[in-house]
Design a protein around this motif. Structure first.
Motif, mmCIF file in Angstrom:
data_model
loop_
_atom_site.group_PDB
_atom_site.id
_atom_site.type_symbol
_atom_site.label_atom_id
_atom_site.label_comp_id
_atom_site.label_asym_id
_atom_site.label_seq_id
_atom_site.Cartn_x
_atom_site.Cartn_y
_atom_site.Cartn_z
ATOM 1 N N LEU A 10 0.786 -1.289 -0.130
ATOM 2 C CA LEU A 10 0.113 0.101 -0.027
ATOM 3 C C LEU A 10 0.875 1.165 0.099
ATOM 4 O O LEU A 10 1.844 1.280 0.881
ATOM 5 N N PRO A 11 0.590 2.078 -0.920
ATOM 6 C CA PRO A 11 1.350 3.303 -0.842
ATOM 7 C C PRO A 11 1.070 4.442 0.228
ATOM 8 O O PRO A 11 -0.251 4.399 0.359
ATOM 9 N N ILE A 12 1.859 4.989 0.731
ATOM 10 C CA ILE A 12 1.713 5.649 1.955
ATOM 11 C C ILE A 12 2.335 7.090 1.790
ATOM 12 O O ILE A 12 3.528 7.362 1.382
ATOM 13 N N ILE A 13 1.485 8.192 1.836
ATOM 14 C CA ILE A 13 1.838 9.422 1.884
ATOM 15 C C ILE A 13 2.115 9.963 3.347
ATOM 16 O O ILE A 13 0.777 9.919 3.987
ATOM 17 N N VAL A 14 3.243 10.568 3.794
ATOM 18 C CA VAL A 14 2.974 11.037 5.285
ATOM 19 C C VAL A 14 2.815 12.579 5.142
ATOM 20 O O VAL A 14 3.186 13.422 4.317
ATOM 21 N N GLU B 20 10.382 14.295 7.512
ATOM 22 C CA GLU B 20 10.026 13.975 6.219
ATOM 23 C C GLU B 20 11.135 12.790 5.497
ATOM 24 O O GLU B 20 10.683 12.048 5.207
ATOM 25 N N ILE B 21 12.402 13.269 5.728
ATOM 26 C CA ILE B 21 13.424 12.548 5.117
ATOM 27 C C ILE B 21 13.203 11.163 5.786
ATOM 28 O O ILE B 21 13.513 10.159 5.174
ATOM 29 N N GLU B 22 13.110 11.114 7.095
ATOM 30 C CA GLU B 22 13.011 9.776 7.930
ATOM 31 C C GLU B 22 12.167 8.916 7.265
ATOM 32 O O GLU B 22 12.251 7.885 6.945
ATOM 33 N N SER B 23 11.006 9.729 6.952
ATOM 34 C CA SER B 23 9.808 8.559 6.721
ATOM 35 C C SER B 23 9.955 8.199 5.188
ATOM 36 O O SER B 23 9.531 7.253 4.997
ATOM 37 N N LEU B 24 10.619 9.017 4.453
ATOM 38 C CA LEU B 24 10.817 8.491 2.983
ATOM 39 C C LEU B 24 11.783 7.508 2.904
ATOM 40 O O LEU B 24 11.417 6.372 2.308
ATOM 41 N N THR B 25 12.759 7.469 3.881
ATOM 42 C CA THR B 25 13.664 6.437 3.827
ATOM 43 C C THR B 25 13.011 5.186 4.540
ATOM 44 O O THR B 25 13.537 4.124 4.168
ATOM 45 N N MET B 26 12.093 5.458 5.295
ATOM 46 C CA MET B 26 11.332 4.135 5.936
ATOM 47 C C MET B 26 10.182 3.444 4.981
ATOM 48 O O MET B 26 9.584 2.555 5.028
ATOM 49 N N GLY B 27 10.114 4.206 3.626
ATOM 50 C CA GLY B 27 9.130 3.520 2.602
ATOM 51 C C GLY B 27 8.074 4.362 2.361
ATOM 52 O O GLY B 27 7.323 3.922 1.555
ATOM 53 N N ALA B 28 7.892 5.421 2.983
ATOM 54 C CA ALA B 28 6.877 6.300 2.654
ATOM 55 C C ALA B 28 7.154 6.783 1.155
ATOM 56 O O ALA B 28 8.243 6.781 0.688
ATOM 57 N N ILE B 29 6.042 6.827 0.391
ATOM 58 C CA ILE B 29 6.194 7.203 -1.086
ATOM 59 C C ILE B 29 6.162 8.764 -1.407
ATOM 60 O O ILE B 29 6.882 9.280 -2.443
ATOM 61 N N ASP B 30 5.930 9.605 -0.626
ATOM 62 C CA ASP B 30 5.661 11.183 -0.625
ATOM 63 C C ASP B 30 5.440 11.482 0.501
ATOM 64 O O ASP B 30 5.089 10.823 1.502
ATOM 65 N N PHE B 31 5.322 13.106 0.495
ATOM 66 C CA PHE B 31 4.694 13.585 2.029
ATOM 67 C C PHE B 31 4.118 14.895 1.512
ATOM 68 O O PHE B 31 4.228 15.554 0.439
ATOM 69 N N ARG C 191 -1.069 11.291 -8.699
ATOM 70 C CA ARG C 191 0.274 10.731 -9.318
ATOM 71 C C ARG C 191 0.819 9.453 -8.369
ATOM 72 O O ARG C 191 1.244 8.326 -9.095
ATOM 73 N N THR C 192 0.649 9.444 -7.056
ATOM 74 C CA THR C 192 1.221 8.314 -6.259
ATOM 75 C C THR C 192 0.359 7.311 -6.626
ATOM 76 O O THR C 192 0.855 5.999 -6.704
ATOM 77 N N ILE C 193 -1.071 7.502 -6.635
ATOM 78 C CA ILE C 193 -1.965 6.033 -6.860
ATOM 79 C C ILE C 193 -1.616 5.495 -8.403
ATOM 80 O O ILE C 193 -1.425 4.116 -8.394
ATOM 81 N N GLU C 194 -1.279 6.393 -9.267
ATOM 82 C CA GLU C 194 -1.061 5.790 -10.665
ATOM 83 C C GLU C 194 0.060 5.030 -10.589
ATOM 84 O O GLU C 194 0.293 3.864 -11.013
ATOM 85 N N LEU C 195 1.264 5.775 -10.195
ATOM 86 C CA LEU C 195 2.537 5.086 -9.748
ATOM 87 C C LEU C 195 2.462 3.702 -9.293
ATOM 88 O O LEU C 195 3.072 2.849 -9.922
ATOM 89 N N ALA C 196 1.740 3.624 -8.130
ATOM 90 C CA ALA C 196 1.553 2.629 -7.444
ATOM 91 C C ALA C 196 0.896 1.375 -8.225
ATOM 92 O O ALA C 196 1.410 0.222 -8.366
ATOM 93 N N GLU C 197 -0.094 1.776 -8.999
ATOM 94 C CA GLU C 197 -0.842 0.467 -9.706
ATOM 95 C C GLU C 197 0.093 0.146 -10.861
ATOM 96 O O GLU C 197 -0.057 -1.055 -10.932
ATOM 97 N N ASP C 198 0.693 1.053 -11.564
ATOM 98 C CA ASP C 198 1.616 0.757 -12.510
ATOM 99 C C ASP C 198 2.597 -0.239 -11.935
ATOM 100 O O ASP C 198 2.861 -1.410 -12.372
#
Lengths: 110, 888
Positions: free
Chosen positions: B90-94, B102-113, B130-137
């Motif tokens: 599941l894509p997660i935006i923080v 922000e940086i920490e969460s991105l390194t932990m696997g968040a896709i964007d913030f 964009r996040t949803i599109e990317l994730a689905e593709d």
């Protein structure tokens, strides 16, 4: 409470409204909820008891809400106190709390 | 917090987003920004968020996660989510107001913030989208790729896509459809695989456009099968019509090639995706071979059929265990002798089902072929049949061979040969007493493997018959390379040949082909005496069918055996002698040992094309055999066989040839000329007109030598109708065949001259011809039988051509033979024709020091009073050129 009142209060109404996509009623309704937000009381109590972690959490949450609604006069002291609490700085917060209290009272009066 | 997740499932096509934030104001702001485009569901703390993510892990498209929360903060949620395989996709935006976080969460696997205070609504929406599109593709692409030929999704991708689509469109009624091309193999065979691929691409492109409009999507499943999934519609006809546009005129002109479709409308979304398309395919299969229906719909009847099939599959293991399958025997008779004699029997299976009664093989064989159960069933039958043969031998001291069916599925079993051997050994019979019937359809795929297996069987003493033969052209190609012991004609084939307007020509051709191969023909499904007599006349060797007997249980078959035994006691026959089912009489005009694979490659390729006639000619004694592949109107007669090919064919042709083309045929179609051309170029062709049914028709005669070094004594000659191509080509002026250019010199070629000549002849005939002259220019030192290209004289010819083109730069130049150019002079060039010819001579003079003239020319001017056609002008010019060559 009207938009004019908030402008007079010192809120950056344009920014706040933009986040509501121009929905004035929503904006006013959300500002109204700030007046009764428990967060202020939690912040004060936590500071009084010396629970800096809880105080930070409460301040941080308030900061997010106030900045989103662009209530600058209130957001400013909350911002300052949040940054101090982030470092768990032990100090006398009475002055900042008083300022917050004062601005909150002003807001509630609108 | 809204607790009822269910009602937030994305019923109306919107993606579902989980917003996790403890602050009411923040939630409300996001709701306001996103609610128009998305379904939203909320959680107020991290624990609740994780619960929701796990519960809706297949439905959620995105999680918006506030980092600062009570109970379980956002960072912990992120950590847990990314290490839980059920929700890690599941894509997660923080959402955060702290840049460090922000940086920490991105390194932990968040896709964007998204920062706080929130940026403009547009920014939030763009990031979410964009996040949803990317994730689905990414999700889809990670386990698939596209079909290389059409660029469409491949099957796996497509199925996933359907699943995903359904998750977001639960309440939309959908249709599953399958489209394929009837007789696609014909296209493959006739036009080649490159062309076939381009057809697939065109159809794929058209379907993609259509699905884009309809809000659906498409993939290529395999070969020529496309799958479509789109919102329910009614106009399947229109859809298929639109798709059919992708077939070009040429392709769809072939009345055997068209698109057909199967529709499973309003799919049951409870069914796995594959099953939905199975149903569409079932529906498509119902119109297979139908000329009147192109669209099949999955209906209640098919559903019942499906349930019936499911029951049969479920009952199968028990049926084997309880020996519910019974083996029947149908006799095959040798119709060579005066009194037909029992030759062998085919073992056929029946299912005595305890509830459903006797079930015919048609109900279960295709079914079991589809799911692999056929292997078990076949082994069961083989075992039973061989046991029976052994028992007969034991009891009567005599038996006949029995043939059993080997499914194409069995052929893929690498242990097949061992299994069969084992069974034979168990029963104690001899290998020659078991015949294997391998269906034609098995040969069409993976032929190399099949051939190898058949060779092994035969080397072990088993005999192999090709079953169901005659249902497709492809098999004709196959048999040429295949080691087989008998051809078994498809029952339907016999039925068609003798039903309604009786047409046995195809039958005769196949029997002839079998004759070449020295392979006996077995006709199945023979029901009447009339059929029997006709088949015997045609040269068919063995017959099986109701005329003699239906399939009967073993006990009843014994009567046939005993009857046969009586005859044998009088007239012993060695079953092991000879090939195939029995002895063969030789009636071939050619060497009997020859089983020319090349020939049959050629013949059968020709059969698939539009040939009037094909001849296999022995060039040593001129004997030939002719084929007329299918019935056509207005054809000339094709002699079946004879002993003076060139004479006879010329005679036949001359009786129907267009008078203008008669000289051409007489001069070119001589044995010497054909053979010398073949020797030089490897092929001979000649295009001319026949008057068929009163109208001139262009035909091309092509001759090719056998590719086989061992057989240089035969050639194949085919005559095909090219009228349409020629006429089209003339209209468009770009047919390579007629208005083409010479390969070597790029000037126009002889065919092009032929066309011009003909037009001019027309003008002469009408008296409307402008003055013209013909110049014939021969290249000195190049023999007229030099190769048109690729020979030692190429450069000389090119140099000569350059001279001709320079001298006659305003007139059309044609290369009509290896060493000869013809120029047609009109207008200004006509007026100055004498000067131009002089220039040609001057050019020759100037080369005296350099080996002499390269070109000698002759000129002739059209004389309206004497010349009835261009050819006479040409003849004078040619003679003048030859004369010039001699006196040079």
């Amino acid at each position: 409470m009207k938009l004019e009142d908030l402008i007079a209060y010192g809120a950056d109404v344009d920014s706040g409204l933009a986040r509501c996509m121009g929905n004035e009623a929503l904006y006013l309704r959300l500002v109204e909820t700030v007046k009764g937000d428990d967060g202020f009381a939690q912040l004060e109590e936590a500071l009084r008891d010396g629970r800096l972690d809880d105080a930070f959490e409460a301040a941080h949450a308030l900061k997010g809400v106030l900045s989103n609604l662009a209530l600058a006069p209130l957001a400013k002291p909350v911002d300052v106190i949040t940054e101090l609490l982030r470092g768990r700085k032990v100090m006398d917060y009475a002055g900042l709390l008083a300022e917050i209290e004062r601005e909150l009272t002003r807001l509630r009066a609108l | 917090m809204l607790k009822s997740h269910e009602k937030f499932h994305s019923a109306n096509g919107k993606r579902l987003i989980l917003v996790v934030d403890d602050e009411y104001v923040d939630r409300e702001l996001l709701r306001n920004v996103l609610q128009d485009d998305y379904e939203l569901i909320f959680a107020e703390n991290g624990e609740e968020a994780l619960g929701t993510m796990r519960e809706l892990n297949e439905t959620l498209s995105l999680v918006l996660l506030d980092l600062m929360m009570p109970v379980l903060n956002g960072m912990d949620v992120l950590r847990k989510a990314k290490t839980d395989p059920t929700i890690s996709h599941l894509p997660i935006i923080v959402i955060t107001s702290d840049q460090d976080a922000e940086i920490e969460s991105l390194t932990m696997g968040a896709i964007d913030f998204i920062p706080k205070p929130y940026p403009q609504a547009g920014v939030i929406r763009a990031r979410v989208r964009r996040t949803i599109e990317l994730a689905e593709d990414r999700q889809i692409i990670s386990f698939t790729e596209r079909d290389v030929i059409t660029g469409l999704y491949n099957r796996e991708y497509f199925y996933k896509y359907v699943e995903q689509y359904d998750r977001h469109h639960r309440d939309v009624e959908m249709d599953a459809m399958v489209i394929d091309i009837n007789h696609f193999r014909l296209i493959n065979e006739r036009l080649g695989s490159v062309h076939a691929d381009s057809i697939l691409r065109r159809i794929g492109e058209t379907l993609r456009e259509m699905m884009q409009d309809a809000g659906g999507f498409v993939c290529r499943k395999e070969a020529d099968t496309f799958m479509l999934y789109c919102p329910h519609g009614e106009s399947y006809e229109a859809l298929l019509d639109r798709a059919s546009i992708a077939l070009s005129e040429e392709e769809s002109d072939d009345s055997r090639v068209w698109l057909r479709m199967g529709v499973y409308a309003n799919v049951d979304k409870g069914l796995v995706v594959e099953r939905r398309f199975d149903r569409a395919k079932m529906a498509a299969d119902t119109v297979q071979g139908s000329f009147t229906r192109r669209i099949g719909l999955y209906d209640d009847k098919m559903h019942e059929q499906e349930l019936y099939s499911e029951q049969l599959i479920a009952d199968f293991p028990n049926a084997i265990k309880e020996r519910q399958f019974q083996v029947y025997y149908q006799p095959k008779f040798d119709i060579g002798p005066e009194v037909p004699a029992l030759a062998s029997a085919e073992a056929l299976v029946r299912w005595a089902h305890p509830e459903l009664g006797m079930i015919t093989p048609n109900d279960f064989i295709p079914l079991f072929e589809n799911n692999g159960l056929i292997q078990k069933l076949d082994t069961y039958v083989w075992r039973e049949a061989t046991r029976q043969v052994g028992e007969w031998r034991e009891r009567f001291g005599f038996t006949v061979p029995v043939s059993v069916n080997v499914s194409r599925i069995d052929m893929h079993d690498p242990h097949l040969v061992e299994t069969v051997l084992e069974i034979i050994e168990e029963s104690g019979i001899d290998p020659y007493e078991l015949l294997l019937e391998i269906t034609e359809s098995a040969y069409t795929q993976d032929s190399e493997q099949i051939i190898e297996m058949v060779e092994r069987f035969r080397s072990l003493g088993l005999r192999v018959e090709m079953d169901d033969f005659g249902t497709g052209y492809s098999s004709l190609n196959m048999i040429s390379t295949l080691p087989i012991d008998a051809l078994k004609l498809d029952m339907q084939f016999i039925r068609n040949a003798f039903s309604g307007r009786r047409d046995t020509r195809m039958l005769e051709i196949i029997i002839d082909i079998a004759e070449y191969l020295s392979v006996p023909v077995i006709a199945e499904g023979v029901e009447t005496e009339d059929q029997l007599v006709a088949l015997k006349e045609m040269g068919c060797d063995f017959v099986q069918g109701y005329y003699f007997s239906q399939p009967v249980p073993a006990e009843q078959f014994e009567a046939f055996l005993l009857e046969r035994k009586k005859t044998i006691d009088v007239l012993p026959i060695d079953w092991r002698g000879g090939r195939g089912e029995g002895r063969r009489k030789e009636r071939l005009p050619f060497s009997k040992e020859r089983r020319s694979s090349v020939l049959f490659g050629s013949v059968t390729r020709a059969l698939a094309a539009d040939y009037f006639g094909i001849y296999y000619v022995n060039i040593e004694d001129d004997r030939f055999i002719g084929y007329k592949p299918s019935e056509r109107r207005n054809d000339f007669d094709v002699e079946r066989r004879g002993d003076d090919f060139f004479g006879l064919l010329r005679e036949t042709m001359m009786s129907v040839i267009h008078p203008d083309d008669a000289p051409l045929l007489l001069s070119r179609f001589t044995k010497d000329n054909v053979l010398s051309k073949l020797g030089r170029d490897g092929s001979f062709d000649l295009t001319f007109r026949l008057v068929l049914d009163g109208s001139p028709t262009y035909v091309t005669m092509k001759a090719t030598q056998m590719e086989d070094e061992a057989d240089r004594s035969h050639i194949v000659v085919g005559i095909s109708n090219v009228d349409e191509q020629v006429r089209e080509g003339r209209e468009r002026g770009k047919s390579m065949l007629v208005a083409g250019r010479d390969e070597l010199t790029s000037v126009k070629n002889g065919q092009a001259f032929h066309i011009v000549e003909e037009e001019l002849d027309g003008a002469i005939c009408e008296g409307s011809a402008e003055p013209f002259a013909v110049a014939v220019c021969d290249v000195v030192g190049v023999p007229d039988d030099a190769p048109m290209a690729g020979g030692a004289d190429d450069q000389r010819i090119k140099d000569g051509c350059a001279i001709v083109c320079v001298v006659f730069k305003h007139s059309p130049v044609f290369r009509v033979a290896a060493n000869r150019f013809v120029v047609l002079l009109k207008g200004g060039d006509y007026d100055s024709r004498i000067a131009l010819m002089e220039r040609l001579v001057e050019d020759g003079e100037s080369r005296k020091s350099n080996g002499g003239a390269l070109i000698v020319g002759g000129l002739a001017t059209y004389r309206p009073d004497d010349d009835a056609e261009v050819s006479s002008v040409f003849a004078r010019a040619r003679d003048a050129a030859l004369e010039a060559g001699r006196t040079r």
